[in-house]
Design a protein around this motif. Structure first.
Motif, PDB file in Angstrom:
ATOM      1  N   TRP A  63      14.312   8.320 -15.223  1.00  0.00           N
ATOM      2  CA  TRP A  63      13.155   9.178 -14.932  1.00  0.00           C
ATOM      3  C   TRP A  63      12.007   8.369 -14.336  1.00  0.00           C
ATOM      4  N   ASN A  64      11.700   7.253 -14.937  1.00  0.00           N
ATOM      5  CA  ASN A  64      10.574   6.448 -14.473  1.00  0.00           C
ATOM      6  C   ASN A  64      10.838   5.782 -13.126  1.00  0.00           C
ATOM      7  N   ALA A  65      12.103   5.685 -12.736  1.00  0.00           N
ATOM      8  CA  ALA A  65      12.444   5.111 -11.435  1.00  0.00           C
ATOM      9  C   ALA A  65      12.372   6.124 -10.305  1.00  0.00           C
ATOM     10  N   LEU A  66      12.279   7.410 -10.628  1.00  0.00           N
ATOM     11  CA  LEU A  66      12.204   8.428  -9.572  1.00  0.00           C
ATOM     12  C   LEU A  66      10.932   8.225  -8.755  1.00  0.00           C
ATOM     13  N   PRO A  67      11.035   8.310  -7.418  1.00  0.00           N
ATOM     14  CA  PRO A  67       9.832   8.131  -6.585  1.00  0.00           C
ATOM     15  C   PRO A  67       8.680   9.051  -6.979  1.00  0.00           C
ATOM     16  N   ALA A  68       8.991  10.303  -7.276  1.00  0.00           N
ATOM     17  CA  ALA A  68       7.930  11.244  -7.631  1.00  0.00           C
ATOM     18  C   ALA A  68       7.212  10.838  -8.906  1.00  0.00           C
ATOM     19  N   VAL A  69       7.948  10.248  -9.831  1.00  0.00           N
ATOM     20  CA  VAL A  69       7.344   9.804 -11.090  1.00  0.00           C
ATOM     21  C   VAL A  69       6.524   8.538 -10.857  1.00  0.00           C
ATOM     22  N   ARG A  70       7.109   7.579 -10.152  1.00  0.00           N
ATOM     23  CA  ARG A  70       6.391   6.332  -9.867  1.00  0.00           C
ATOM     24  C   ARG A  70       5.096   6.588  -9.112  1.00  0.00           C
ATOM     25  N   GLU A  71       5.129   7.556  -8.190  1.00  0.00           N
ATOM     26  CA  GLU A  71       3.978   7.815  -7.324  1.00  0.00           C
ATOM     27  C   GLU A  71       3.116   8.974  -7.829  1.00  0.00           C
ATOM     28  N   ARG A  72       3.303   9.336  -9.082  1.00  0.00           N
ATOM     29  CA  ARG A  72       2.484  10.367  -9.749  1.00  0.00           C
ATOM     30  C   ARG A  72       2.548  11.708  -9.021  1.00  0.00           C
ATOM     31  N   ARG A  73       3.757  12.086  -8.637  1.00  0.00           N
ATOM     32  CA  ARG A  73       3.983  13.398  -8.035  1.00  0.00           C
ATOM     33  C   ARG A  73       4.839  14.278  -8.940  1.00  0.00           C
ATOM     34  N   ALA A  74       4.878  13.954 -10.220  1.00  0.00           N
ATOM     35  CA  ALA A  74       5.546  14.792 -11.205  1.00  0.00           C
ATOM     36  C   ALA A  74       4.485  15.562 -11.989  1.00  0.00           C
ATOM     37  N   ILE A  75       4.621  16.870 -12.043  1.00  0.00           N
ATOM     38  CA  ILE A  75       3.613  17.755 -12.618  1.00  0.00           C
ATOM     39  C   ILE A  75       4.244  18.540 -13.765  1.00  0.00           C
ATOM     40  N   PHE A  76       3.568  18.606 -14.891  1.00  0.00           N
ATOM     41  CA  PHE A  76       4.053  19.367 -16.042  1.00  0.00           C
ATOM     42  C   PHE A  76       3.185  20.613 -16.204  1.00  0.00           C
ATOM     43  N   LEU A  77       3.833  21.789 -16.134  1.00  0.00           N
ATOM     44  CA  LEU A  77       3.113  23.056 -16.244  1.00  0.00           C
ATOM     45  C   LEU A  77       3.304  23.663 -17.629  1.00  0.00           C
ATOM     46  N   ASP A  78       2.338  24.451 -18.037  1.00  0.00           N
ATOM     47  CA  ASP A  78       2.466  25.233 -19.260  1.00  0.00           C
ATOM     48  C   ASP A  78       3.602  26.250 -19.102  1.00  0.00           C
ATOM     49  N   PRO A  79       4.069  26.832 -20.195  1.00  0.00           N
ATOM     50  CA  PRO A  79       5.187  27.779 -20.112  1.00  0.00           C
ATOM     51  C   PRO A  79       4.853  29.019 -19.285  1.00  0.00           C
ATOM     52  N   GLN A 118      10.839  12.153  -1.220  1.00  0.00           N
ATOM     53  CA  GLN A 118       9.475  12.534  -0.847  1.00  0.00           C
ATOM     54  C   GLN A 118       8.984  13.769  -1.591  1.00  0.00           C
ATOM     55  N   ALA A 119       9.836  14.357  -2.420  1.00  0.00           N
ATOM     56  CA  ALA A 119       9.497  15.616  -3.084  1.00  0.00           C
ATOM     57  C   ALA A 119       8.547  15.409  -4.254  1.00  0.00           C
ATOM     58  N   CYS A 120       7.823  16.478  -4.568  1.00  0.00           N
ATOM     59  CA  CYS A 120       7.119  16.585  -5.844  1.00  0.00           C
ATOM     60  C   CYS A 120       8.068  17.221  -6.860  1.00  0.00           C
ATOM     61  N   ILE A 121       7.869  16.915  -8.121  1.00  0.00           N
ATOM     62  CA  ILE A 121       8.672  17.507  -9.188  1.00  0.00           C
ATOM     63  C   ILE A 121       7.745  18.319 -10.082  1.00  0.00           C
ATOM     64  N   VAL A 122       8.056  19.592 -10.222  1.00  0.00           N
ATOM     65  CA  VAL A 122       7.285  20.484 -11.083  1.00  0.00           C
ATOM     66  C   VAL A 122       8.150  20.832 -12.293  1.00  0.00           C
ATOM     67  N   VAL A 123       7.707  20.438 -13.468  1.00  0.00           N
ATOM     68  CA  VAL A 123       8.439  20.689 -14.709  1.00  0.00           C
ATOM     69  C   VAL A 123       7.765  21.841 -15.444  1.00  0.00           C
ATOM     70  N   ILE A 124       8.521  22.891 -15.659  1.00  0.00           N
ATOM     71  CA  ILE A 124       7.985  24.082 -16.320  1.00  0.00           C
ATOM     72  C   ILE A 124       8.210  23.990 -17.826  1.00  0.00           C
ATOM     73  N   GLY A 125       7.157  24.217 -18.585  1.00  0.00           N
ATOM     74  CA  GLY A 125       7.263  24.219 -20.028  1.00  0.00           C
ATOM     75  C   GLY A 125       7.941  25.483 -20.532  1.00  0.00           C
ATOM     76  N   PRO A 126       8.207  25.540 -21.831  1.00  0.00           N
ATOM     77  CA  PRO A 126       7.802  24.561 -22.843  1.00  0.00           C
ATOM     78  C   PRO A 126       8.672  23.314 -22.817  1.00  0.00           C
ATOM     79  N   LEU A 127       8.056  22.193 -23.095  1.00  0.00           N
ATOM     80  CA  LEU A 127       8.750  20.912 -23.138  1.00  0.00           C
ATOM     81  C   LEU A 127       8.738  20.418 -24.576  1.00  0.00           C
ATOM     82  N   PRO A 128       9.897  20.395 -25.243  1.00  0.00           N
ATOM     83  CA  PRO A 128       9.932  19.933 -26.635  1.00  0.00           C
ATOM     84  C   PRO A 128       9.382  18.516 -26.751  1.00  0.00           C
TER      85      PRO A 128
END
Length: 292
Positions: free
Chosen positions: A249-265, A226-236
């Motif tokens: 990665w694509n099978a993770l619930p947060a990814v499938r349900e668009r709860r993965a967030i990519f932040l700037d560095p 049920q968690a959100c995933i916050v990915v902190i940059g920089p992302l190569p």
């Protein structure tokens, strides 16, 4: 901790700056800064250092506050250019505990002030507040440092209110070194500490050390579906490309349900400016999740 922080108690955390002469007027002090967290802080309270380390990378990763063009780059944090430091002749050199091993060499050039932001087993935010106030006293900028601390606390309170609609979900805050492994930020990292101050639960409950846990396979992110995933940059770029085709990665619930967030560095080992930047980036990143 969301209440007002007691400044007298926090200043005691940095030992009262015992080596400084009483009544030192230091508004014009020529400062060299080794630690990025303290570089952020010096700039945030309106002082301009004469020199600091790894400024090209600082501008890419820490991003803010802006470093004026006239600041001399001393090279690597781990091995600054001592000869250049001698030429600059600073009145004061700022380090954190990470660079205590450099103290003997640095003290041959100028007095050294070490202020804590990260210590084992302690949340970094209160240490960053204490160091901001102590640095303000040392540089003759007590008003500016106090104002910055107060503004930071108000910003975090506003961000907490904004994030209330998603507070029912825990959040992983991670960095990605490759497309199959992550590092998780805990309560002893600025991102993890600020996460709690924003009223959000950290989905990563295992041990961390200062910045993040050792690399873990991304399948571990499925443990809290049920968690959100916050990915902190920089992302190569190669990591982002690898994620696109990564079945795990694509099978993770947060990814499938668009709860993965990519932040700037932002600076993982930063002080209050990094705390503010992380809070702003997180608010912007979860904007579309307010009802998710």
């Amino acid at each position: 901790m969301t209440g007002r922080i007691d400044r007298r108690r926090l200043l005691s955390l940095v030992g009262g700056l015992p080596f400084l002469p009483a009544g030192a007027a230091a508004a014009e002090t020529k400062v060299a800064v080794i630690d990025w967290g303290l570089l952020e802080t010096v700039l945030a309270i309106g002082a301009v250092p004469a020199a600091a380390t790894e400024l090209v990378q600082f501008r890419k990763i820490a991003v803010e506050p802006t470093v004026p063009d006239g600041v001399t780059d001393l090279g690597l944090r781990g091995s600054p250019n001592f000869e250049l430091l001698r030429i600059i002749e600073p009145d004061l050199i700022l380090i954190s505990g990470f660079y205590e091993y450099q103290r003997p060499s640095l003290e041959r050039i100028a007095p050294v002030l070490s202020l804590p932001v990260y210590e084992a087993g302690k949340p970094p935010y209160p240490l960053a507040v204490a160091s901001t106030l102590a640095l303000g006293e040392r540089l003759g900028r007590t008003t500016e440092s106090g104002t910055y601390v107060d503004e930071t606390e108000r910003l975090l309170r506003r961000a907490r209110d904004t994030l209330a609609p998603v507070a029912h979900r825990p959040f992983f805050v991670i960095s990605l070194g490759d497309s199959r492994h992550f590092r998780a930020f805990g309560a002893d990292a600025m991102a993890g500490d600020v996460l709690g101050r924003l009223g959000l639960d950290n989905a990563w409950t295992e041990e961390t050390s200062y910045s993040a846990a050792a690399p873990v396979g991304i399948e571990a992110l499925a443990r809290v579906p049920q968690a959100c995933i916050v990915v902190i940059g920089p992302l190569p770029p190669e990591v982002r490309r690898g994620l696109a085709g990564n079945a795990l990665w694509n099978a993770l619930p947060a990814v499938r349900e668009r709860r993965a967030i990519f932040l700037d560095p932002f600076n993982h080992f930063g002080a209050l400016p990094s705390a503010r930047r992380f809070a702003r980036l997180l608010v912007d990143g979860v904007h579309g999740l307010a009802h998710g």
